[in-house]
Design a protein around this motif. Structure first.
Motif, PDB file in Angstrom:
ATOM      1  N   TRP A 203       0.830  -1.207   0.000  1.00 38.24           N
ATOM      2  CA  TRP A 203       0.000   0.000   0.000  1.00 38.24           C
ATOM      3  C   TRP A 203       0.862   1.254   0.000  1.00 38.24           C
ATOM      4  CZ3 TRP A 203      -4.890   1.875  -0.387  1.00 38.24           C
ATOM      5  CH2 TRP A 203      -5.127   3.137   0.137  1.00 38.24           C
ATOM      6  N   GLU A 204       1.890   1.268   0.834  1.00 42.01           N
ATOM      7  CA  GLU A 204       2.775   2.428   0.916  1.00 42.01           C
ATOM      8  C   GLU A 204       3.501   2.663  -0.401  1.00 42.01           C
ATOM      9  OE1 GLU A 204       3.080   4.676   3.159  1.00 42.01           O
ATOM     10  OE2 GLU A 204       1.670   3.761   4.563  1.00 42.01           O
ATOM     11  N   ARG A 207       0.935   4.222  -2.767  1.00 43.60           N
ATOM     12  CA  ARG A 207       0.638   5.601  -2.362  1.00 43.60           C
ATOM     13  C   ARG A 207       1.782   6.541  -2.740  1.00 43.60           C
ATOM     14  NH1 ARG A 207       0.003   7.944   3.783  1.00 43.60           N
ATOM     15  NH2 ARG A 207       2.006   6.865   3.970  1.00 43.60           N
ATOM     16  N   ARG A 208       2.988   6.125  -2.478  1.00 39.04           N
ATOM     17  CA  ARG A 208       4.144   6.978  -2.785  1.00 39.04           C
ATOM     18  C   ARG A 208       4.267   7.238  -4.281  1.00 39.04           C
ATOM     19  NH1 ARG A 208       8.943   9.004  -1.313  1.00 39.04           N
ATOM     20  NH2 ARG A 208      10.719   8.662  -2.684  1.00 39.04           N
ATOM     21  N   LEU A 225      -8.091   5.716  -4.399  1.00 37.07           N
ATOM     22  CA  LEU A 225      -7.503   4.395  -4.204  1.00 37.07           C
ATOM     23  C   LEU A 225      -8.206   3.711  -3.038  1.00 37.07           C
ATOM     24  CD1 LEU A 225      -5.270   2.247  -4.733  1.00 37.07           C
ATOM     25  CD2 LEU A 225      -3.811   3.549  -3.156  1.00 37.07           C
ATOM     26  N   ARG A 232      -8.007   1.031   4.418  1.00 38.72           N
ATOM     27  CA  ARG A 232      -7.039   1.804   3.637  1.00 38.72           C
ATOM     28  C   ARG A 232      -7.746   2.465   2.459  1.00 38.72           C
ATOM     29  NH1 ARG A 232      -4.319  -3.194   3.832  1.00 38.72           N
ATOM     30  NH2 ARG A 232      -2.755  -3.345   5.486  1.00 38.72           N
ATOM     31  N   LEU A 234      -7.560   6.265  -0.008  1.00 36.70           N
ATOM     32  CA  LEU A 234      -6.809   7.480  -0.319  1.00 36.70           C
ATOM     33  C   LEU A 234      -7.536   8.247  -1.418  1.00 36.70           C
ATOM     34  CD1 LEU A 234      -4.158   9.176  -0.060  1.00 36.70           C
ATOM     35  CD2 LEU A 234      -3.213   7.731  -1.878  1.00 36.70           C
ATOM     36  N   ALA A 268      -2.203  13.179   1.190  1.00 33.25           N
ATOM     37  CA  ALA A 268      -1.644  11.828   1.266  1.00 33.25           C
ATOM     38  C   ALA A 268      -1.223  11.450   2.672  1.00 33.25           C
ATOM     39  CB  ALA A 268      -0.446  11.702   0.328  1.00 33.25           C
TER      40      ALA A 268
END
Length: 362
Positions: A203-204, A207-208, A225, A232, A234, A268
């Motif tokens: 996930w990270e 996201r990044r 997302l 989770r 976003l 974010a």
């Protein structure tokens, strides 16, 4: 078997395609990022992404210009490698008529991500891939389903149950059972089925990469997302940049917009929304290269909030660009930036400069 009569035979086409695709498609995170790039190239205003880590599946749907129905036919180029089938569209974001290719954007505008025409073909070789699209200049939808590189169904027009969220135009890509024909990858997915730590890492990473792409993107877009069955979620809304006018050079670098930068990073969850004043702009220029940047005076506990882009391309530290991050961090480490100096020494230095005329008050 007579070894002296043994011959070297080529691998079956599907096996060769799997091996070649494994160098292009490395992970589910990579698939999502590449599909997002395709949606951005299609001048999308809204992009919705759903990801299921345990099943190796994802869905990316946008309201972009769509793909022509002819590309879904046997003689079409959708899902085939190295095709340069150009089409034109009116882009309200770019305010002009642009030319691009449906499967490969080779020779297209400079502000596009995809150019080689290999991604969808590679993805089709290692997954069950379904593409549904409604081109803005056509009334009907079309659907193409690939099963391990082989077309399983061509629905032109597609049935009404395939209707997209945006009824006027857009594209939806469903990816199921990624790497399902590779026993080692399937076993690895099974081992991480209940590994929440691994899911968080994935996930990270997504996201990044999404944040990095939007920081470099110049047109308004909303990216959503979601992970079903998880908390989770976003939502990133990019609205700060003005439209790029037709007479402007899209290739020309643009100064950093602090409002835009802080908005994306705060949405974010990387920074607090009220620390915009802590950011400082910087720039450097040579006859051939112009660099714009910004850094915050408020220290961060991690280097994960560092982003570098080359034009519209996000240069992630995991994409071979780690040397850029290392050099920048090394430069800061050699400087006095962030060091706490003795206030009495600072006062004495200021007093001396004031007396000899070197210090000017605002």
């Amino acid at each position: 078997m007579d070894r002296t009569s043994a011959t070297i035979r080529p691998l079956p086409d599907d096996v060769a395609a799997q091996i070649k695709s494994s160098t292009t498609i490395s992970s589910l995170e990579n698939v999502i990022v590449e599909l997002l790039k395709n949606s951005l190239d299609a001048s999308s205003h809204k992009i919705e992404i759903s990801v299921n880590f345990t099943r190796g599946a994802c869905t990316v749907e946008d309201d972009g210009s769509g793909i022509k129905p002819g590309e879904f036919l046997d003689d079409g180029g959708l899902g085939k490698a190295y095709r340069t089938l150009c089409s034109s569209l009116w882009s309200p974001l770019r305010r002009d008529l642009i030319m691009f290719a449906d499967t490969s954007k080779f020779g297209g505008p400079n502000d596009l991500h995809g150019r080689e025409g290999t991604f969808l073909a590679s993805l089709a070789a290692v997954s069950i891939l379904t593409i549904t699209s409604h081109h803005f200049a056509h009334r009907s939808l079309a659907t193409l389903i690939y099963h391990r590189s082989r077309p399983a169904a061509r629905l032109v027009p597609a049935p009404s149950r395939h209707q997209l969220a945006n009824r006027e135009h857009g594209t939806k890509v469903d990816v199921h059972d990624l790497f399902g024909n590779m026993p080692v990858r399937v076993k690895q997915r099974g081992l991480t089925f209940f590994n929440e730590r691994e899911h968080q890492r994935q996930w990270e990473t997504i996201r990044r990469n999404i944040v990095g792409l939007l920081l470099a993107w110049r047109y308004p877009v909303t990216v959503i997302l979601r992970t079903p069955g998880s908390d989770r979620n976003l939502i990133l809304r990019n609205k700060a940049f003005a439209f790029v006018h037709k007479e402007e050079d899209d290739r020309a670098p643009k100064p950093v917009d602090i409002n835009y930068l802080s908005s994306i990073l705060s949405q974010a969850g990387y920074i607090e929304p009220n620390i915009r004043e802590t950011w400082i702009k910087t720039s450097a220029r040579t006859p051939f290269v112009t660099i714009y940047g910004a850094f915050s005076l408020q220290p961060a506990p991690s280097k994960k909030t560092q982003f570098i882009s080359l034009g519209i391309c996000h240069m992630g530290s995991d994409t071979g660009a780690s040397i850029l991050y290392d050099e920048i961090n090394h430069t800061f480490a050699l400087s006095s930036f962030g060091n706490l100096e003795d206030l009495s020494d600072y006062g004495n230095a200021t007093s001396k400069k004031s007396k000899d005329g070197r210090y000017k008050h605002d």
